[in-house]
Design a protein around this motif. Structure first.
Motif, mmCIF file in Angstrom:
data_model
loop_
_atom_site.group_PDB
_atom_site.id
_atom_site.type_symbol
_atom_site.label_atom_id
_atom_site.label_comp_id
_atom_site.label_asym_id
_atom_site.label_seq_id
_atom_site.Cartn_x
_atom_site.Cartn_y
_atom_site.Cartn_z
ATOM 1 N N GLY A 1 4.349 29.434 -29.849
ATOM 2 C CA GLY A 1 4.478 29.933 -28.488
ATOM 3 C C GLY A 1 5.554 29.203 -27.714
ATOM 4 N N HIS A 2 6.317 29.963 -26.911
ATOM 5 C CA HIS A 2 7.337 29.402 -26.019
ATOM 6 C C HIS A 2 7.069 29.881 -24.604
ATOM 7 C CE1 HIS A 2 10.911 28.407 -28.901
ATOM 8 N NE2 HIS A 2 9.771 27.914 -29.337
ATOM 9 N N GLN A 3 7.337 29.026 -23.641
ATOM 10 C CA GLN A 3 7.139 29.383 -22.239
ATOM 11 C C GLN A 3 8.240 30.296 -21.701
ATOM 12 O OE1 GLN A 3 6.607 25.798 -20.039
ATOM 13 N NE2 GLN A 3 4.896 25.156 -21.303
ATOM 14 N N TYR B 1 -4.253 31.581 -30.574
ATOM 15 C CA TYR B 1 -4.678 31.041 -29.281
ATOM 16 C C TYR B 1 -3.991 29.718 -28.960
ATOM 17 C CZ TYR B 1 -8.151 34.714 -29.416
ATOM 18 O OH TYR B 1 -8.755 35.940 -29.474
ATOM 19 N N VAL B 2 -3.734 28.903 -29.976
ATOM 20 C CA VAL B 2 -2.993 27.661 -29.757
ATOM 21 C C VAL B 2 -1.559 28.000 -29.334
ATOM 22 C CG1 VAL B 2 -2.045 25.594 -30.879
ATOM 23 C CG2 VAL B 2 -4.421 26.277 -31.290
ATOM 24 N N ALA B 3 -0.949 28.974 -29.995
ATOM 25 C CA ALA B 3 0.401 29.403 -29.607
ATOM 26 C C ALA B 3 0.401 29.928 -28.171
ATOM 27 C CB ALA B 3 0.908 30.469 -30.570
ATOM 28 N N ALA B 4 -0.617 30.694 -27.816
ATOM 29 C CA ALA B 4 -0.711 31.215 -26.448
ATOM 30 C C ALA B 4 -0.857 30.074 -25.453
ATOM 31 C CB ALA B 4 -1.884 32.182 -26.323
ATOM 32 N N TYR B 5 -1.588 29.040 -25.817
ATOM 33 C CA TYR B 5 -1.728 27.882 -24.943
ATOM 34 C C TYR B 5 -0.354 27.299 -24.610
ATOM 35 C CZ TYR B 5 -2.416 23.121 -23.395
ATOM 36 O OH TYR B 5 -2.340 21.964 -22.689
ATOM 37 N N PHE B 6 0.487 27.119 -25.626
ATOM 38 C CA PHE B 6 1.808 26.557 -25.376
ATOM 39 C C PHE B 6 2.690 27.503 -24.578
ATOM 40 C CE2 PHE B 6 0.463 23.673 -28.754
ATOM 41 C CZ PHE B 6 0.810 22.469 -28.167
ATOM 42 N N SER B 7 2.455 28.800 -24.695
ATOM 43 C CA SER B 7 3.204 29.757 -23.883
ATOM 44 C C SER B 7 2.809 29.698 -22.413
ATOM 45 C CB SER B 7 2.975 31.187 -24.388
ATOM 46 O OG SER B 7 3.609 31.388 -25.602
ATOM 47 N N PHE B 8 1.530 29.440 -22.141
ATOM 48 C CA PHE B 8 1.024 29.529 -20.772
ATOM 49 C C PHE B 8 0.567 28.199 -20.184
ATOM 50 C CE2 PHE B 8 0.436 33.859 -22.376
ATOM 51 C CZ PHE B 8 1.073 34.561 -21.366
ATOM 52 N N SER B 9 0.806 27.087 -20.867
ATOM 53 C CA SER B 9 0.243 25.807 -20.424
ATOM 54 C C SER B 9 0.848 25.284 -19.121
ATOM 55 C CB SER B 9 0.377 24.748 -21.521
ATOM 56 O OG SER B 9 1.738 24.493 -21.781
ATOM 57 N N GLU B 10 2.042 25.686 -18.793
ATOM 58 C CA GLU B 10 2.665 25.220 -17.554
ATOM 59 C C GLU B 10 3.124 26.401 -16.728
ATOM 60 O OE1 GLU B 10 5.780 22.396 -18.207
ATOM 61 O OE2 GLU B 10 4.586 21.257 -19.643
ATOM 62 N N GLN B 11 3.028 26.256 -15.424
ATOM 63 C CA GLN B 11 3.542 27.293 -14.543
ATOM 64 C C GLN B 11 5.051 27.169 -14.450
ATOM 65 O OE1 GLN B 11 1.613 27.192 -10.770
ATOM 66 N NE2 GLN B 11 -0.200 28.210 -11.545
ATOM 67 N N SER B 12 5.677 28.279 -14.168
ATOM 68 C CA SER B 12 7.121 28.296 -14.019
ATOM 69 C C SER B 12 7.532 27.523 -12.767
ATOM 70 C CB SER B 12 7.611 29.740 -13.926
ATOM 71 O OG SER B 12 8.980 29.760 -13.652
ATOM 72 N N SER C 1 10.559 28.024 -11.494
ATOM 73 C CA SER C 1 11.521 28.873 -10.808
ATOM 74 C C SER C 1 10.792 29.965 -10.025
ATOM 75 C CB SER C 1 12.492 29.505 -11.808
ATOM 76 O OG SER C 1 11.808 30.414 -12.627
ATOM 77 N N GLU C 2 11.524 30.600 -9.133
ATOM 78 C CA GLU C 2 10.967 31.701 -8.337
ATOM 79 C C GLU C 2 10.574 32.866 -9.242
ATOM 80 O OE1 GLU C 2 10.574 32.165 -4.919
ATOM 81 O OE2 GLU C 2 10.916 30.019 -4.679
ATOM 82 N N GLU C 3 11.414 33.136 -10.213
ATOM 83 C CA GLU C 3 11.183 34.259 -11.109
ATOM 84 C C GLU C 3 10.400 33.782 -12.326
ATOM 85 O OE1 GLU C 3 13.992 37.067 -13.748
ATOM 86 O OE2 GLU C 3 14.589 36.829 -11.650
ATOM 87 N N MET C 4 9.299 34.437 -12.624
ATOM 88 C CA MET C 4 8.456 34.064 -13.756
ATOM 89 C C MET C 4 9.156 34.423 -15.066
ATOM 90 S SD MET C 4 5.679 32.826 -14.834
ATOM 91 C CE MET C 4 4.017 33.027 -14.330
ATOM 92 N N PRO C 5 9.372 33.430 -15.963
ATOM 93 C CA PRO C 5 10.013 33.751 -17.236
ATOM 94 C C PRO C 5 9.075 34.577 -18.112
ATOM 95 C CG PRO C 5 9.222 31.505 -17.273
ATOM 96 C CD PRO C 5 8.976 32.024 -15.888
ATOM 97 N N GLU C 6 9.665 35.346 -18.987
ATOM 98 C CA GLU C 6 8.876 36.125 -19.922
ATOM 99 C C GLU C 6 8.398 35.199 -21.025
ATOM 100 O OE1 GLU C 6 9.290 40.626 -21.437
ATOM 101 O OE2 GLU C 6 11.020 39.357 -21.802
ATOM 102 N N ARG C 7 7.089 35.102 -21.206
ATOM 103 C CA ARG C 7 6.495 34.240 -22.232
ATOM 104 C C ARG C 7 6.597 34.955 -23.574
ATOM 105 N NH1 ARG C 7 4.433 29.721 -19.275
ATOM 106 N NH2 ARG C 7 4.732 30.334 -17.125
ATOM 107 N N VAL C 8 6.523 34.162 -24.652
ATOM 108 C CA VAL C 8 6.648 34.757 -25.975
ATOM 109 C C VAL C 8 5.804 33.984 -26.986
ATOM 110 C CG1 VAL C 8 8.693 33.424 -26.610
ATOM 111 C CG2 VAL C 8 8.303 35.623 -27.704
ATOM 112 N N VAL C 9 5.257 34.727 -27.941
ATOM 113 C CA VAL C 9 4.625 34.140 -29.117
ATOM 114 C C VAL C 9 5.296 34.787 -30.321
ATOM 115 C CG1 VAL C 9 2.517 33.992 -30.491
ATOM 116 C CG2 VAL C 9 2.419 33.620 -28.018
#
Length: 157
Positions: A45-47, A122-133, A135-143
């Motif tokens: 997962g990437h943020q 689910y672990v990959a999803a955790y790393f995608s969503f573990s921190e809030q953005s 920036s003003e614009e929410m980046p597109e998360r990816v697994v």
């Protein structure tokens, strides 16, 4: 915005599926409805979807030298870690090959040419969503999901 899966789960592009998403609930749906048919997949997962799949040592070299490390630089980096561990490891277990040394080094925070993957979406999803953005614009998360069976088919062809 709803989940966009590209390519579709019935078509792997070189054994890799990219799951672009904006919230965890959509990802949970994808796992339950689509990924359960692919039990051998591994995930990362990437943020931010714009982050390339790069190892820590590649990122380090790009930040400092604007290029990938050479084989000699990798060898020297690993050798320095091996020297630093002298007298600090239990003598009945020492890594027997470079891959094992890289794994040990990664465990202790060494920049390595290894990229972590997990068998749990689910672990990959955790790393995608573990921190809030930040920036003003929410980046597109990816697994990213890799199907080793499809990869093996590609290598046999």
């Amino acid at each position: 915005m709803k989940v966009r899966v590209s390519p579709g789960f019935s078509e792997f592009e070189n054994g890799v599926v990219t799951i672009k998403l904006n919230d965890y609930e959509d990802f949970d749906y994808v796992i339950r409805e689509k990924l359960l048919d692919h039990p051998y997949m591994v995930y990362r997962g990437h943020q931010d979807i714009n982050w390339p799949l790069r190892t820590t040592i590649d990122r380090l070299f790009f930040q400092q030298k604007k290029r990938f490390p050479t084989e000699k630089e990798l060898e020297d980096h690993l050798l320095a870690f091996q020297y630093a561990t002298r007298g600090r490891l239990v003598s009945d277990w020492l890594p027997s090959d470079n891959n094992s040394w890289w794994s040990l080094g990664q465990h202790f925070g060494l920049a390595t040419p290894l990229l972590d993957w997990t068998e749990s979406p689910y672990v990959a999803a955790y790393f995608s969503f573990s921190e809030q953005s930040t920036s003003e614009e929410m980046p597109e998360r990816v697994v990213y999901a890799i199907d080793p069976v499809e990869i093996e088919k590609k290598t046999q062809a």
